[in-house]
Design a protein around this motif. Structure first.
Motif, PDB file in Angstrom:
ATOM      1  N   TYR A   1      26.653 108.732  90.955  1.00  5.69           N
ATOM      2  CA  TYR A   1      26.696 107.786  92.060  1.00  5.69           C
ATOM      3  C   TYR A   1      25.275 107.554  92.562  1.00  5.69           C
TER       4      TYR A   1
ATOM      5  N   GLU B   1      25.063 102.042  93.722  1.00  8.70           N
ATOM      6  CA  GLU B   1      25.154 101.653  95.142  1.00  8.70           C
ATOM      7  C   GLU B   1      26.386 100.767  95.379  1.00  8.70           C
TER       8      GLU B   1
ATOM      9  N   ASP C   1      20.821 106.574 100.198  1.00  8.63           N
ATOM     10  CA  ASP C   1      21.249 107.059 101.496  1.00  8.63           C
ATOM     11  C   ASP C   1      21.594 108.553 101.370  1.00  8.63           C
TER      12      ASP C   1
ATOM     13  N   THR D   1      22.449 106.160  94.992  1.00  6.51           N
ATOM     14  CA  THR D   1      22.302 105.736  96.379  1.00  6.51           C
ATOM     15  C   THR D   1      20.890 106.045  96.882  1.00  6.51           C
TER      16      THR D   1
ATOM     17  N   THR E   1      27.314  99.244  99.133  1.00  4.33           N
ATOM     18  CA  THR E   1      26.310  98.558  99.952  1.00  4.33           C
ATOM     19  C   THR E   1      26.905  97.399 100.743  1.00  4.33           C
TER      20      THR E   1
ATOM     21  N   GLN F   1      26.303  97.136  92.245  1.00  5.39           N
ATOM     22  CA  GLN F   1      26.124  96.984  93.694  1.00  5.39           C
ATOM     23  C   GLN F   1      26.922  95.797  94.244  1.00  5.39           C
TER      24      GLN F   1
ATOM     25  N   GLU G   1      25.209 109.623 102.238  1.00  2.00           N
ATOM     26  CA  GLU G   1      26.150 109.261 101.186  1.00  2.00           C
ATOM     27  C   GLU G   1      26.049 110.259 100.023  1.00  2.00           C
TER      28      GLU G   1
END
Ligand code: ATP
Length: 383
Positions: free
Chosen positions: A214, A184, A218, A216, A187, A106, A221
């Motif tokens: 990946y 992430e 979100d 996340t 970010t 991150q 995303e």
């Protein structure tokens, strides 16, 4: 972020150099030394296969176990139960450096005192790659990430965005990795650049056919990046599927609620005859849904009806055809290119997504639940 990892020693067998199918076999992890109840697991027992060359997103709220799972795949954490297999070979006891996996975190992991070139070259020098090959790879990756003008400068002078690009570049520079894990990674990046970098990662995936995972929290995303999205909640994987499957056929109430904007309407109900009753209102079910529900339901079951706002009809005209139910419309919001109607049914609030030209005002109205789009969940699982 979680999972500080444990010191590990390399052990045989070594995985093949271009492995990529990753299997998790009865895998579970607890940070506590002893598991006394299911809640002690950071990762509850699971079986999962990540296919060679897939672009995966691991999606879930904070604390659901995403980083723990990623660190188990890379070897930073040894799982307390089960095995990790790369193309059928058990790598559970292998150290990260023996796994042909690159991991991007991150926050940028770079050496401030080194130049950008040396930062990017580091993973290759570490593995004894020839100088000419290092130069070629570093230039390729720098080009891809628009870092070419920065190559000769010290990393310490870079902006936070550029530092994270260098960190991404370090993950991408090796050509021998079987999979790249991203935790992430965007970010700290500004929204516009985020979009550009996500598109680049997709391009890299299409060119090099690497397995990408990946992480996340979100949904946008996850849904724009991945071919397959793995949704986690509370230490469990509740669904792995294409963005379309997660939208049309959520296997778990959490997927229905978490994916979509607004999320799926979830209405507590009870089964009687061929309908699900929301309060006193009968909502007819499809024959197959009904048959499965009748088999699965017990007196203790929590039964919930689920319908996406996109599929729920809402109008002022009386609708007594199959799936039509009278309801109170409490609000109609105009959001530019669509409208959201909020209604109350059996004491529960529901939302319907309508076209921008829908003529509707608060007051008495009708909802329509198309049976083929109306799902039923027993104890949070789709029947
Ligand atoms: P986030 O999105 O916030 O990074 P996450 O989905 O990646 O969260 P993890 O960091 O994997 O979740 O954490 C899963 C659970 O394990 C959480 O309850 C967390 O508190 C716990 N946990 C994580 N790392 C450790 C650790 N080193 N020691 C003890 N518990 C931990």
């Amino acid at each position: 972020m979680g999972g500080s990892g444990q010191p590990r020693s390399a052990a045989s067998p070594r995985p093949p150099s271009d492995v990529a199918r990753i299997e998790l076999n009865s895998l579970a992890h607890s940070y506590a030394p002893k598991v006394q109840r299911p809640g002690d697991y950071a990762l509850r027992p699971m079986n999962l296969t990540w296919q060679d060359g897939g672009a995966y997103a691991l999606l879930g709220p904070s604390g659901c176990g995403k980083t723990t799972l990623l660190n188990i795949i890379s070897g930073l954490i040894k799982p307390s139960e089960g095995q990790v297999l790369f193309d059928g070979a058990d790598v559970t006891a292998l150290a990260p450096e023996a796994r042909n996996i690159a991991q991007v975190f991150q926050f940028p992991v770079i050496y401030d005192t080194m130049s950008v070139f040396d930062n990017l070259a580091f993973p290759l020098r570490n593995r004894g790659v020839r100088g000419s090959e290092i130069k070629k790879r570093v230039q390729q990756v720098a080009e891809l990430l628009d870092l070419t003008p920065d190559l000769k400068y010290r990393a310490s002078g870079l902006s936070a965005d550029a530092k994270q690009k260098v960190s991404l570049g370090r993950g991408l520079v090796r050509s021998d990795v079987a999979a790249i894990l991203f935790d992430e990674p965007l970010t700290v990046i500004d929204p516009h650049l985020k979009w550009i970098l996500r598109s680049k990662l997709k391009q890299i995936h299409q060119e090099f056919k690497l397995t990408l995972i990946y992480v996340t929290h979100d949904q946008v995303e996850a849904l724009t990046f991945a071919d397959q999205v793995v949704v986690m909640v509370d230490g469990s994987v509740v669904q792995m599927g294409t963005p379309q499957a997660l939208f049309e056929d959520p296997a778990h109430t959490f997927v229905g609620y978490f994916i979509g904007s607004p999320g799926m309407n979830l209405l507590p109900c009870r089964l009687a005859g061929s309908a699900a009753y929301v309060g006193d209102h009968p909502v007819p079910l499809g024959a197959e849904t009904l048959a499965r529900a009748q088999q699965a339901v017990t007196p203790e079951s929590r039964v919930v009806l689920g319908i996406r706002p996109e599929f729920l009809g809402c109008s002022a005209e009386e609708n007594t055809q199959s799936g039509g139910v009278a309801a109170d419309i409490t609000a109609v919001e105009d959001l530019g290119n669509f409208k959201i109607a909020t209604a109350t049914l059996g004491g529960t609030s529901v939302k319907a997504k309508l076209s921008e030209d829908a003529l509707l005002t608060p007051g008495r109205g009708w909802l329509r639940f198309p049976p083929e789009r109306t799902k039923l969940y027993i104890d949070d699982r789709a029947v």
